[in-house]
Motif scaffolding. Structure first.
Motif, PDB file in Angstrom:
ATOM      1  N   LYS A 205       5.139  -8.474   2.963  1.00  0.00           N
ATOM      2  CA  LYS A 205       5.318  -9.577   3.194  1.00  0.00           C
ATOM      3  C   LYS A 205       6.638 -10.262   3.091  1.00  0.00           C
ATOM      4  N   LEU A 206       7.528  -9.574   2.237  1.00  0.00           N
ATOM      5  CA  LEU A 206       8.839 -10.068   1.776  1.00  0.00           C
ATOM      6  C   LEU A 206       9.934  -9.677   2.841  1.00  0.00           C
ATOM      7  N   LEU A 207       9.806  -9.163   4.043  1.00  0.00           N
ATOM      8  CA  LEU A 207      10.633  -8.984   4.956  1.00  0.00           C
ATOM      9  C   LEU A 207      11.769  -8.267   4.492  1.00  0.00           C
ATOM     10  N   GLY A 208      13.013  -8.920   4.764  1.00  0.00           N
ATOM     11  CA  GLY A 208      14.323  -8.238   4.543  1.00  0.00           C
ATOM     12  C   GLY A 208      14.526  -8.082   2.821  1.00  0.00           C
ATOM     13  N   GLU A 209      13.558  -8.944   2.266  1.00  0.00           N
ATOM     14  CA  GLU A 209      13.902  -8.717   0.661  1.00  0.00           C
ATOM     15  C   GLU A 209      12.838  -7.836   0.004  1.00  0.00           C
ATOM     16  N   LYS A 210      12.079  -6.947   0.905  1.00  0.00           N
ATOM     17  CA  LYS A 210      11.068  -6.132   0.274  1.00  0.00           C
ATOM     18  C   LYS A 210      11.602  -4.886  -0.563  1.00  0.00           C
ATOM     19  N   GLU A 211      12.989  -4.546  -0.507  1.00  0.00           N
ATOM     20  CA  GLU A 211      13.383  -3.398  -1.165  1.00  0.00           C
ATOM     21  C   GLU A 211      13.710  -3.802  -2.436  1.00  0.00           C
ATOM     22  N   ARG A 212      13.871  -5.236  -2.744  1.00  0.00           N
ATOM     23  CA  ARG A 212      14.123  -5.481  -4.263  1.00  0.00           C
ATOM     24  C   ARG A 212      12.798  -5.266  -4.992  1.00  0.00           C
ATOM     25  N   LEU A 213      11.763  -5.203  -4.497  1.00  0.00           N
ATOM     26  CA  LEU A 213      10.482  -5.102  -5.423  1.00  0.00           C
ATOM     27  C   LEU A 213      10.048  -3.657  -5.534  1.00  0.00           C
ATOM     28  N   GLN A 214      10.927  -3.121  -6.448  1.00  0.00           N
ATOM     29  CA  GLN A 214      11.031  -1.731  -6.711  1.00  0.00           C
ATOM     30  C   GLN A 214       9.965  -0.798  -7.548  1.00  0.00           C
ATOM     31  N   THR A 215       9.436   0.302  -7.146  1.00  0.00           N
ATOM     32  CA  THR A 215       8.591   1.111  -7.970  1.00  0.00           C
ATOM     33  C   THR A 215       9.498   2.104  -8.953  1.00  0.00           C
ATOM     34  N   ILE A 216       9.061   1.940 -10.210  1.00  0.00           N
ATOM     35  CA  ILE A 216       9.481   2.799 -11.249  1.00  0.00           C
ATOM     36  C   ILE A 216       8.625   3.727 -11.456  1.00  0.00           C
ATOM     37  N   ARG A 217       8.824   5.120 -11.212  1.00  0.00           N
ATOM     38  CA  ARG A 217       8.048   6.334 -11.183  1.00  0.00           C
ATOM     39  C   ARG A 217       7.634   6.335 -12.772  1.00  0.00           C
ATOM     40  N   GLY A 218       6.332   6.655 -12.933  1.00  0.00           N
ATOM     41  CA  GLY A 218       5.920   6.562 -14.292  1.00  0.00           C
ATOM     42  C   GLY A 218       5.937   5.608 -15.382  1.00  0.00           C
ATOM     43  N   VAL A 219       6.334   4.273 -14.700  1.00  0.00           N
ATOM     44  CA  VAL A 219       6.246   3.034 -15.533  1.00  0.00           C
ATOM     45  C   VAL A 219       5.504   2.063 -14.894  1.00  0.00           C
ATOM     46  N   GLY A 220       6.042   1.732 -13.607  1.00  0.00           N
ATOM     47  CA  GLY A 220       5.292   0.384 -12.905  1.00  0.00           C
ATOM     48  C   GLY A 220       6.397  -0.014 -11.986  1.00  0.00           C
ATOM     49  N   TYR A 221       6.533  -1.412 -12.085  1.00  0.00           N
ATOM     50  CA  TYR A 221       7.242  -2.125 -10.938  1.00  0.00           C
ATOM     51  C   TYR A 221       8.574  -3.097 -11.628  1.00  0.00           C
ATOM     52  N   ARG A 222       9.715  -3.129 -10.867  1.00  0.00           N
ATOM     53  CA  ARG A 222      10.590  -3.978 -11.329  1.00  0.00           C
ATOM     54  C   ARG A 222      11.048  -4.871 -10.189  1.00  0.00           C
ATOM     55  N   PHE A 223      11.585  -5.972 -10.285  1.00  0.00           N
ATOM     56  CA  PHE A 223      12.057  -6.921  -9.093  1.00  0.00           C
ATOM     57  C   PHE A 223      13.637  -6.980  -9.498  1.00  0.00           C
ATOM     58  N   HIS A 224      14.484  -6.335  -8.454  1.00  0.00           N
ATOM     59  CA  HIS A 224      16.041  -6.152  -8.440  1.00  0.00           C
ATOM     60  C   HIS A 224      16.638  -7.738  -8.536  1.00  0.00           C
ATOM     61  N   ASP A 225      17.414  -8.053  -9.633  1.00  0.00           N
ATOM     62  CA  ASP A 225      17.988  -9.261  -9.605  1.00  0.00           C
ATOM     63  C   ASP A 225      18.951  -9.192  -8.451  1.00  0.00           C
ATOM     64  N   ALA A 226      19.013 -10.467  -7.516  1.00  0.00           N
ATOM     65  CA  ALA A 226      19.806 -10.733  -6.543  1.00  0.00           C
ATOM     66  C   ALA A 226      21.231 -11.266  -6.956  1.00  0.00           C
TER      67      ALA A 226
END
Length: 226
Positions: A205-226
């Motif tokens: 649903k985040l459209l053009g910003e979807k890549e900022r919600l990153q998967t960290i393998r073996g850890v979880g998730y992180r949101f990239h700072d704009a």
């Protein structure tokens, strides 16, 4: 607190109604999926218990339609199916939690208490804070609305809380366990798969910003700072 129970099995619906009313809830019951929207138009409940196997319209379609029109209403999905695919599909359509039949009535009441409490806490929090932004994402916490590049997007309560957590903590890695504790609460019986499904749904649903919600393998998730 008002709960709408949607289940075509009258004995199960009556059992749920009895125990919820014992807990102080006001309960309304529908035995057919076609009855739901006329009930909602008369007044919105604080939560819906929705059986997937319904006459008139199946629970999956009904869940999707309810969330499209009333995304703020939490839905506890009840399923007699044992396949994980059905559970995942229900979560992807917007269900906030699920429980499988046959269920323990105390567990069902606990889950109802949790999803309705989350909804109340989010509403209370939104009254005391303003707008937060990150890149093209803007969260109006007073109106409980989210915009991406100026376009409003519809989020479920869980998706909203996840995005709010990430935007206010850019660059911080959250494990699935931490997300479960922060978003669902420690007393909720949900799995890591529930986290993954909601993250995927939010990312889409985040459209053009979807890549900022990153998967960290073996850890979880992180949101990239704009």
């Amino acid at each position: 607190m008002k709960i709408l129970v949607v289940d075509d099995e009258e004995d199960i619906a009556s059992l749920i109604q009895f125990h919820l009313e014992e807990e102080g809830y006001q309960v309304d019951v529908c035995h057919n999926g076609m009855e739901v929207f006329p009930r909602l138009e008369k007044g919105l409940p604080d939560g819906i218990i929705l059986d997937l196997m319904l006459p008139g319209i199946n629970g999956m379609d009904l869940c999707k339609r309810i969330k499209e029109k009333y995304p703020q209403i939490p839905i506890l999905m009840v399923t007699a199916k044992t396949g994980e695919t059905d559970v995942v599909l229900g979560l992807e359509l917007g269900a906030d939690d699920y429980i499988k039949k046959p269920f323990n009535i105390r567990e069902l009441v606990a889950r109802v208490r949790t999803v309705t409490r989350r909804n109340m806490e989010a509403a209370a929090a939104s009254e005391s804070v303003g707008t937060i932004s990150s890149g093209k994402i803007q969260i109006n916490q007073t109106a409980h609305k989210v915009y991406v590049d100026g376009k409003e997007i519809e989020l479920t309560l869980i998706e909203y809380k996840i995005l709010q957590l990430f935007v206010t903590n850019p660059g911080v890695a959250f494990s699935r366990d931490k997300l479960l504790d922060r978003i669902w609460g420690k007393d909720v019986f949900v799995t890591d798969r529930t986290v993954d499904v909601n993250i995927k749904r939010l990312r889409d649903k985040l459209l053009g910003e979807k890549e900022r919600l990153q998967t960290i393998r073996g850890v979880g998730y992180r949101f990239h700072d704009a």
